[in-house]
Design a protein around this motif. Structure first.
Motif, PDB file in Angstrom:
ATOM      1  N   TYR A   3      45.633 -23.068  56.185  1.00 14.11           N
ATOM      2  CA  TYR A   3      44.417 -23.283  56.981  1.00 14.11           C
ATOM      3  C   TYR A   3      44.268 -22.218  58.060  1.00 14.11           C
ATOM      4  CZ  TYR A   3      43.137 -27.764  54.935  1.00 14.11           C
ATOM      5  OH  TYR A   3      42.738 -28.746  54.084  1.00 14.11           O
TER       6      TYR A   3
ATOM      7  N   ARG B 298      45.474 -19.151  58.099  1.00 13.47           N
ATOM      8  CA  ARG B 298      45.123 -17.859  57.513  1.00 13.47           C
ATOM      9  C   ARG B 298      43.616 -17.818  57.279  1.00 13.47           C
ATOM     10  NH1 ARG B 298      44.152 -16.007  52.317  1.00 13.47           N
ATOM     11  NH2 ARG B 298      44.770 -13.866  51.850  1.00 13.47           N
ATOM     12  N   SER B 299      43.113 -18.892  56.695  1.00 15.25           N
ATOM     13  CA  SER B 299      41.688 -18.923  56.403  1.00 15.25           C
ATOM     14  C   SER B 299      40.853 -18.892  57.678  1.00 15.25           C
ATOM     15  CB  SER B 299      41.393 -20.156  55.569  1.00 15.25           C
ATOM     16  OG  SER B 299      40.086 -20.588  55.785  1.00 15.25           O
TER      17      SER B 299
ATOM     18  N   GLU C 159      38.315 -15.895  58.725  1.00 11.41           N
ATOM     19  CA  GLU C 159      36.932 -16.224  59.004  1.00 11.41           C
ATOM     20  C   GLU C 159      36.522 -15.634  60.347  1.00 11.41           C
ATOM     21  OE1 GLU C 159      35.184 -17.808  56.871  1.00 11.41           O
ATOM     22  OE2 GLU C 159      33.371 -18.265  58.002  1.00 11.41           O
TER      23      GLU C 159
ATOM     24  N   ASN D 250      38.741 -19.230  68.894  1.00  9.92           N
ATOM     25  CA  ASN D 250      37.749 -19.631  67.907  1.00  9.92           C
ATOM     26  C   ASN D 250      38.372 -20.220  66.664  1.00  9.92           C
ATOM     27  OD1 ASN D 250      34.941 -18.894  68.852  1.00  9.92           O
ATOM     28  ND2 ASN D 250      36.131 -17.074  69.383  1.00  9.92           N
TER      29      ASN D 250
ATOM     30  N   LYS E 208      39.875 -24.069  66.820  1.00 14.69           N
ATOM     31  CA  LYS E 208      39.130 -25.332  66.831  1.00 14.69           C
ATOM     32  C   LYS E 208      39.299 -26.168  65.566  1.00 14.69           C
ATOM     33  CE  LYS E 208      35.590 -23.503  68.847  1.00 14.69           C
ATOM     34  NZ  LYS E 208      34.167 -23.256  68.976  1.00 14.69           N
ATOM     35  N   PRO E 209      38.998 -25.572  64.393  1.00 18.12           N
ATOM     36  CA  PRO E 209      39.231 -26.397  63.199  1.00 18.12           C
ATOM     37  C   PRO E 209      40.697 -26.780  63.045  1.00 18.12           C
ATOM     38  CG  PRO E 209      38.473 -24.191  62.608  1.00 18.12           C
ATOM     39  CD  PRO E 209      38.348 -24.308  64.088  1.00 18.12           C
TER      40      PRO E 209
ATOM     41  N   ALA F 269      41.344 -29.743  65.105  1.00 16.93           N
ATOM     42  CA  ALA F 269      40.760 -30.907  64.438  1.00 16.93           C
ATOM     43  C   ALA F 269      41.711 -31.393  63.351  1.00 16.93           C
ATOM     44  CB  ALA F 269      39.400 -30.541  63.837  1.00 16.93           C
ATOM     45  N   LEU F 270      42.347 -30.442  62.686  1.00 16.06           N
ATOM     46  CA  LEU F 270      43.301 -30.782  61.633  1.00 16.06           C
ATOM     47  C   LEU F 270      44.499 -31.512  62.225  1.00 16.06           C
ATOM     48  CD1 LEU F 270      44.121 -30.391  58.644  1.00 16.06           C
ATOM     49  CD2 LEU F 270      45.195 -28.266  59.324  1.00 16.06           C
TER      50      LEU F 270
ATOM     51  N   VAL G 108      44.279 -35.080  62.569  1.00 19.14           N
ATOM     52  CA  VAL G 108      44.372 -35.804  61.301  1.00 19.14           C
ATOM     53  C   VAL G 108      45.796 -35.823  60.789  1.00 19.14           C
ATOM     54  CG1 VAL G 108      43.467 -35.881  58.968  1.00 19.14           C
ATOM     55  CG2 VAL G 108      42.074 -34.974  60.797  1.00 19.14           C
TER      56      VAL G 108
ATOM     57  N   ASP H 174      40.560 -33.633  70.839  1.00 12.25           N
ATOM     58  CA  ASP H 174      39.259 -33.356  71.443  1.00 12.25           C
ATOM     59  C   ASP H 174      39.411 -32.728  72.817  1.00 12.25           C
ATOM     60  OD1 ASP H 174      38.000 -34.239  69.255  1.00 12.25           O
ATOM     61  OD2 ASP H 174      37.387 -36.180  70.062  1.00 12.25           O
TER      62      ASP H 174
END
Lengths: 291, 538, 323, 317
Positions: free
Chosen positions: D202, D204-205, D209, D237, D240-241, D244-245, D248, D304
């Motif tokens: 994740y 790396r992606s 991006e 930047n 953030k995702p 979020a991961l 989870v 968050d």
């Protein structure tokens, strides 16, 4: 990259051109194609009935005997046949579960991120609720109510593992939706659906594709786990996952019993991953093509 | 590759630094014995049953029964001064009145004296319908329980019941002066901080890891020989086996060395490999209430077709003894005249033809519109049993019988699916029902079918008047020779009518340090720590 | 003055401030606090002011990208401030926007052709078959080669991308284009090209523009009339010449004086404003400008001044400015 | 900030009630039950099972059972286990620290390693390192955790004898930090393996991006050195995702911990859960479910908050 040279091609052609230049992606695509073909034609390719057991021939190592090219397991069943037939089960589970996961996760993530407000709040609380249950628990409960067919197992796995995707996609969308191109689309009068799926979705492709490849592997392993607990494919039917589980006791004495199905899963996942990488690169015009 | 050498050095160096004793667990600590099991006891009140095997350890360490049974099957007194018998007057001539004299000077670990009141209280608790007691088998026959004096109790039975000795062997005595005050024995603090009369006292417990026992200096049979006894839990069988090899544990008992490692285990120079017979026998259960299995000839034919010996040799690596009845072949009541008729596909086909089950167009035998097609269930994930199922499936396929494997989690398959006789066939392993007595009333008496009579555990719904008669006779016979005759007859009938087909008696492979003395295989008990007070270092 | 195309009056856009706990409303940001502007067909109105004064919000509210809290937006005589999506649809074709950041305003995952096809697809204009021709025409209009349709935005320079943005805005043949600082992200040399393009298009198609800008030099180039905003309100509206050479509102005067030579020949008496711009969440009473105004009086703190016409086409919101 | 946290915690109450309702309902509707344990006891007969059913209250309608349980929770009583009759809260709490320790150490290792591998892979895209890291990660994801666990024990504990094969402390050394660390190494690495693999993919992606974004080009054009570009622009930047991961990841980590704890005999909640699930020990299952729910809520709240810290534009709502 020479722009004018490809300027006359169609967009699909252009993506194909970009994809073709990606050697790893091509290799990945080839592997995936071969695996799918081998699963499809398993009855033709398999040397024997995968459930035929002959304990006199058990624990044969691979490459020792032409009749049993990949050796035999603890009951003397032919490993190659089991791998081929197991591939049908595992690839079905992996693919169907992956698609279910990704579609559900992406739709919910986009809807929550883009629509915001009450919708977001409700959807995310739903995600939180789903996350509160360990997946094993959800799987077992749902599986207990649905008759265990291959499709239902796959769907159940998919429907209990999309939450992670939805959260990642939502985080991505929250960031994207503030960008002006979304405002531009609204100013043009684009519908919400169009904005979500035409404008935003392609921009969230990278994490979705990563999730997709990772989910194939986890779904295959998850199938073995529910089989182990009694709700998946029943023995003596093979799947890569339950081959791994059965090999547990022999991990040091007969290691190839685990390594062969594990390698099959690795190969599948790698194939899908490189395919996914290539697709993403081909879809993402900003990347330079230099693999 | 000059660059590699320092790197390796760093790796090895840091590893040694971290692993202070560079080699793990080789030395013996003679102050303690470490016993490993794959399961953890969840409660220590011996009356509240959960996991046989593992919960027998706290039971054996901290509590005493009136008498024990040794490896020869003889009863030896424990809290009782002697085992009651006709000879010593403990059992009345009609077999109805039992008198037990208790040892004097036995003290609970809190210093209170042990008296007949405690035995009475234990009996009352067993019969208390608000307590989920492990079993009432035998105790429900007590018509009157009298405390004669501080060290004598008298029990009057409603009918003669020879296995009554087994009932008390299996039931450990709890302190009345503590539990008698409890509103709810089910949730009493005692259940995790027990007070007993046994050879060891619980010193500490680390949930999920181990329990440490300290020797009881005032034990009435003399203090234990080793100061500490540690019961360690290693949930993964392979990992536990690994710890037994490295010496991190002194004795690996339950679940035992996996059958395929027995040869390897026997060769370890500094370890003893013990074959531990259990009272457990594995069966194919045929549900006689289903139309396919109503005819005993079908059940027998199906059994004939199975390669029972092969299943033991190849799936259990020959570690299990083949048995033809519900008893281990070494049991005193085992019928050695039974002949193994399995692995006879041709005979099976003849018998099925004779019974009118003929092959249909799809190759599956059928009679009167009923196909010889059924499911077999057991606990999912048990790979050895799955192997057996696969073999039987193949055996039956050869004679035109279709079996489908439908395994389920334990909590499903052994729930109402079994107790309400909803299964077709089961692959299941069970102990005899009253200690190690050969009495099998609960499993095959026609009055013991739960779906019909709401009692018993005759889940196969087997009904045979002669068997009923013999079962009722057996529990009243006090001479062992008479009993052997009776139970041999029962075994012979069951062998022909096959409500359940015995496969093999389960045995366990235990691994211990050579220097550890005392652990003695005993097929008459379910707990390997039955004589824990005698364990010591050589 | 020509026919009025857009008439905005009393426009207010308020954003609630909610408490994190229990989501109670604990305040209001008055981003736009009573704006009145008019734009005639074919005319360019510049909306100027410092950043944060509400000019972009005004623009977005007019386009209904943000819902106005109060006030009226009449486009070609029809009140659209309360229209829902369906009734708004025809007006989407008549008003368009060009954004400030040419990088963020084009979807990076779509080809230029795809971006320009979107307006036709959304409004079901033409057939898929004739779209390439329409797109090619649009590209030619903004001075790009039709082959650009096959390329992705990132392959273009900032100026070219802004041309693409303009082409998209033109696709639906609107009557009004709101330019939200359309050239401020571009190099100075490119700015002129883009402005000239926009002026040319205006001349050819009779477009009206609202040019949102803080750059007075650009404004002096393109605007017919200028409206100056301060803290959510328009303080002065005047024809370009009048504003640059005869600004009457003290804020406009200060704004002009702070800029180094915005317009050649502009008289410069440097005036430095005191204090910071107050928060729109707690605007001052009366005239929003009174705290910083060099000529403020007691009355200014109590009474908000209305815009008064002091000369034809010249309106000022100040108590102290006499006609 | 405080208000935001308080608001989210208030929102958690209906969530917890919902979770408990669903969990309780599903658990009781699903086939099988705690009484099956008794069937395997040879001396237990049908009449005994009927009696136990009444003692456990399993003969009552589900809603009555739920209300009993829920009213217990409100008064701080988490109920008693069916088997052993011990207080559920105590049973869970005595296992909690071990699980937290293992999960914490594994997560830390996994984040550091996964992030580093991911970033390096993104920076040196399609280099030998990248292809190897990708293959390695996918390999790690293709084998079940128990396989790696057993291999680790086999190699490091049995063959090399460098590290203990299981448990949390050398017996008799409870509290010795060195002993704890020695025992922590293998389970941490095995548990971290899968998460590291996931994270490296994740991240790396995410970095790829971000590095294609225009502001990164701008930063490069401005002549910022690569390290500074990465830290100042890419990291916030891309994070953030990933964060979020992380929110989870907790329940997922918990599932991984189940297997790891079982293999290494780690005295955490893993084995407790597996046993409780097998025996349908409803009170423990409910208790653990509520704990997981609380963790998920706290985890997401922290995620968050972390996003808000990294990105000042995100307002906490």
């Amino acid at each position: 990259m020479n722009v004018t040279a490809v300027a006359s091609e169609s967009q699909a052609g252009r993506i194909w051109t970009r994809f073709r230049q990606h050697r790893l992606a091509l290799a990945g695509g080839l592997v995936v194609a071969l695996l799918l073909a081998s699963a499809l034609f398993a009855p033709l390719l398999a040397p024997q009935d995968p459930t035929l057991l002959d304990t006199a021939l058990r624990f044969r190592p691979p490459f020792a005997d032409w009749a049993l090219p990949l050796g035999t397991d603890e009951l003397g069943r032919d490993t190659l046949s089991r791998l081929l037939y197991g591939g049908r089960v595992s690839l079905t589970v992996g693919l169907v579960a992956m698609v279910t996961t990704v579609v559900t996760g992406a739709v919910i993530g986009i809807a929550a991120g883009f629509l915001g407000g009450l919708v977001d709040n409700l959807l995310m609380r739903f995600v939180d609720t789903m996350l509160c249950f360990p997946q094993v628990f959800l799987l077992l409960v749902v599986a207990a109510f649905v008759p265990p067919t291959l499709l239902s197992i796959s769907l159940v796995i998919g429907l209990t593992s999309w939450m992670e995707v939805s959260r990642i996609v939502r985080a991505e969308i929250l960031h994207l939706k503030e960008q002006d191109f979304v405002a531009a689309a609204r100013a043009l009068g684009a519908s919400r659906a169009r904005i979500m799926f035409r404008e935003l979705l392609p921009n969230a492709a990278a994490p979705i594709l990563v999730a997709a490849t990772l989910k194939v592997a986890s779904a295959v392993l998850m199938e073995s786990y529910i089989s182990y607990l009694g709700y998946g494919v029943q023995p003596p039917l093979a799947s890569w996952g339950n081959m791994l589980t059965n090999a547990q006791g022999y991990f040091d004495t007969v290691p190839w019993l685990a390594i062969l199905p594990g390698a099959a899963i690795t190969l599948t996942v790698m194939g899908f991953n490189f395919l996914g990488d290539g697709l993403r690169d081909a879809l993402d015009p900003r990347l330079r093509m230099d693999p | 590759m000059t660059i590699r050498i320092p790197r390796r050095g760093v790796l090895a160096g840091s590893a040694t630094l971290l692993a202070a004793p560079a080699v793990w667990g080789q030395s013996i600590n003679r102050d303690r014995i470490i016993l490993a099991m794959t399961q953890e006891p969840v409660q220590f009140n011996p009356l509240l049953y959960v996991n046989a095997g593992t919960e027998n350890v706290p039971e054996a360490c901290m509590f005493d029964a009136l008498w024990d049974v040794n490896e020869k099957g003889d009863f030896i007194p424990n809290l009782a001064a002697q085992v009651p018998s006709r000879q010593n007057g403990g059992i009345s001539a009609d077999g109805l009145t039992w008198t037990v004299n208790l040892k004097r000077d036995v003290k609970w670990s809190d210093g209170q004296p042990f008296t007949a009141k405690d035995v009475e209280f234990t009996y009352q608790t067993i019969m208390n319908s608000n307590v989920a007691v492990r079993s009432r088998s035998g105790f429900d026959l007590i018509k009157a329980f009298r405390v004669k004096d501080d060290h004598t109790v008298e029990m009057e039975l409603s009918r003669p019941f020879v296995p009554f000795l087994w009932a008390w062997q299996n039931m450990h005595i709890v302190p009345q002066h503590i539990l008698g005050r409890e509103q709810n024995i089910q949730t009493a603090a005692f259940n995790s901080q027990p007070i007993g009369t046994g050879p060891y006292l619980l010193r500490s417990r680390t949930a999920g890891s181990h329990m440490v026992y300290e020797r009881n200096p005032n034990y009435h049979r003399g203090p234990a020989k080793v100061r500490q006894f540690i019961h360690k839990f290693v949930p993964d069988q392979m990992a536990a086996y690994g710890q037994a090899r490295t010496g991190e544990v002194d004795y690996f008992a339950l679940g035992g060395v996996p059958p395929d490692r027995w040869t390897e285990s026997r060769a370890f120079p500094d370890r003893d490999f013990l074959v531990y017979p259990t009272p457990n026998v594995q069966f194919i259960y045929y549900n006689c209430g289903k139309p396919q299995f109503a005819d005993p000839r079908v059940r027998k034919a199906l059994t004939m077709a199975t390669q029972m010996q092969k299943s033991i040799d190849d799936i259990y690596f020959g570690t299990w003894p083949r048995t033809l009845s519900y008893l281990q072949p070494t049991h005193w009541a085992y019928n050695r005249d039974l002949r193994d008729y399995t692995n006879d596909a041709a005979g099976a086909e003849r018998l099925l033809d004779e019974a009118g089950w003929r092959r249909g167009p799809d190759g599956i035998r059928a009679k009167d519109g009923v196909q010889l097609k059924f499911t077999m269930s057991t606990t999912a994930g048990n790979t050895a049993r799955q192997g057996c199922q696969a073999l039987f499936q193949q055996n039956w396929k050869a004679i035109g019988v279709e079996m489908e494997i439908r395994n389920m989690p334990a909590s499903v398959v052994w729930g109402e699916y079994t107790t309400q006789s909803r299964f077709d066939t089961l692959l299941v392993a069970w102990d005899p029902t009253v200690g190690l007595d050969p009495d099998y009333t609960a499993r095959c008496h026609s009055k013991m079918i739960p779906v019909k009579h709401r009692q018993g555990s005759n889940y196969v719904q087997y009904e045979n008047a002669e068997v009923d008669r013999l079962l009722e006779l057996g529990v009243t016979q006090t001479e062992q020779a008479d009993r052997i005759t009776t139970y041999k007859q029962i075994q012979a009938i069951l062998h022909e009518e096959v409500p359940f087909a015995a496969q093999g008696g389960s045995v366990q492979g235990h691994l211990k340090r050579k220097q550890l003395q005392g652990p003695t295989p005993n097929q008459y008990v379910t707990d390997i720590t039955w004589n824990v007070q005698d364990w010591h270092w050589a | 003055m020509a026919e009025t195309l857009l008439k905005v009056s009393g426009l207010e856009v308020h954003f609630p401030i909610r408490s994190a706990f229990l989501r109670r409303r604990i305040g209001t940001v008055r981003a736009v606090d009573g704006v009145d502007i008019e734009v005639a067909r074919g005319e360019t109105l510049a909306l100027v002011g410092e950043s944060g004064c509400g000019k972009t919000t005004t623009g977005k509210a007019i386009l209904r990208l943000i819902d106005p809290t109060r006030g009226s937006i009449r486009f070609d005589g029809e009140e659209i401030a309360r229209h829902g999506a369906a009734r708004l649809a025809p007006f989407r074709r008549r008003m368009q926007i060009v954004f400030q950041d040419p990088f963020a305003s084009l979807n990076p995952r779509m080809t230029v052709g795809g971006i320009l096809a979107a307006p036709f697809e959304i409004h079901r204009i033409g057939t898929p078959a004739d779209r390439p021709e329409r797109i090619a025409a649009l590209l030619r209009t903004v001075g790009l080669r039709p082959e650009a349709a096959r390329r992705y935005p990132h392959e273009f320079s900032g100026g070219q991308r802004q041309r693409i943005g303009i082409a998209r805005a033109l696709a639906l043949e609107p009557e009004l284009i709101i330019g939200d600082e359309p050239v401020s992200a571009l190099d100075v040399s490119i700015q002129a090209q883009v402005i000239n393009l926009m002026k040319r298009l205006q001349a050819e198609r009779g477009l009206a523009y609202i040019m949102i800008s803080h750059n007075l030099a650009v404004v002096s180039h393109v605007a017919d009339r200028v409206a100056v905003m301060y803290l959510g309100r328009v303080v002065e509206t005047a024809p370009r010449e009048t504003l640059f050479f005869g600004a009457r509102h003290p804020y406009t005067q200060a704004l002009l004086s702070a800029v180094p030579e915005p317009v050649p020949g502009l008289r410069r008496t440097r005036q430095v404003l005191q204090g910071d711009v107050p928060s729109p969440a707690r605007p001052p009473t009366g005239c929003h400008f009174h705290l910083r105004c060099p000529i403020a009086q007691a009355r200014c703190a109590q009474e908000a001044p209305a815009q008064r016409i002091i000369a034809p086409g010249h309106a000022v919101a100040c108590h102290l400015v006499a006609p | 900030m405080i208000g935001f946290i308080a608001w989210r915690l208030l929102q958690a109450i209906p969530l917890l009630i919902g979770v408990s309702l669903i969990a309780f309902g599903l658990m009781h509707l699903a086939p099988g039950g705690p009484l099956a344990v008794y069937t395997l006891n040879p001396s237990i007969q049908a009449q005994d099972i009927e009696r136990v059913k009444i003692i456990f209250g399993l003969d009552q309608p589900i809603y009555v059972q739920y209300l009993k349980w829920a009213s217990g929770i409100f008064s701080g009583n988490w109920g008693y286990t069916f088997f052993g009759g011990r207080p559920v809260l105590g049973v869970i709490l005595e296992r909690l620290p071990a699980t937290m320790l293992l999960m914490g150490s594994a997560l830390s290792v996994a984040i550091v390693l996964g992030l580093s591998i991911g970033v390096l892979g993104a920076v040196k895209r399609y280099s030998v390192f990248d292809v190897l890291a990708t293959s390695g990660a996918l390999f790690a994801l293709s084998f079940p955790t128990f396989w790696f666990g057993l291999m680790a024990i086999f190699v490091f504990a049995i063959q090399l004898r460098w590290l203990p094969s299981g448990g949390m402390w050398e017996l008799g050394e409870e509290g010795n930090i060195i002993s704890l660390l020695q025992h922590l190494v293998l389970p941490t690495l095995v548990l971290a393996l899968v998460i590291t693999a996931t994270w490296s993919r994740y991240s790396r992606s995410a970095f790829l991006e971000v590095m294609q974004q225009d502001y990164m080009r701008t930063a490069r054009a401005k002549g910022l050195p690569p390290a500074a570009r990465l830290m100042r622009h890419a990291f916030p930047n891309a994070a953030k995702p990933l964060i979020a991961l992380l929110g989870v990841e907790l329940p997922f980590l918990f599932s991984g911990a189940l297997v790891t704890e079982t293999i290494f005999g780690w005295p955490g909640m893993g084995r407790l859960f597996v046993d409780a699930l097998n025996m349908k020990e409803y009170p423990i299952l409910m208790g653990m479910m509520m704990f997981t729910a609380i963790f998920v809520i706290i985890g997401n709240l922290l995620a968050d908050l972390a996003i808000a810290v990294i990105d000042p534009r995100v307002r906490l709502r």
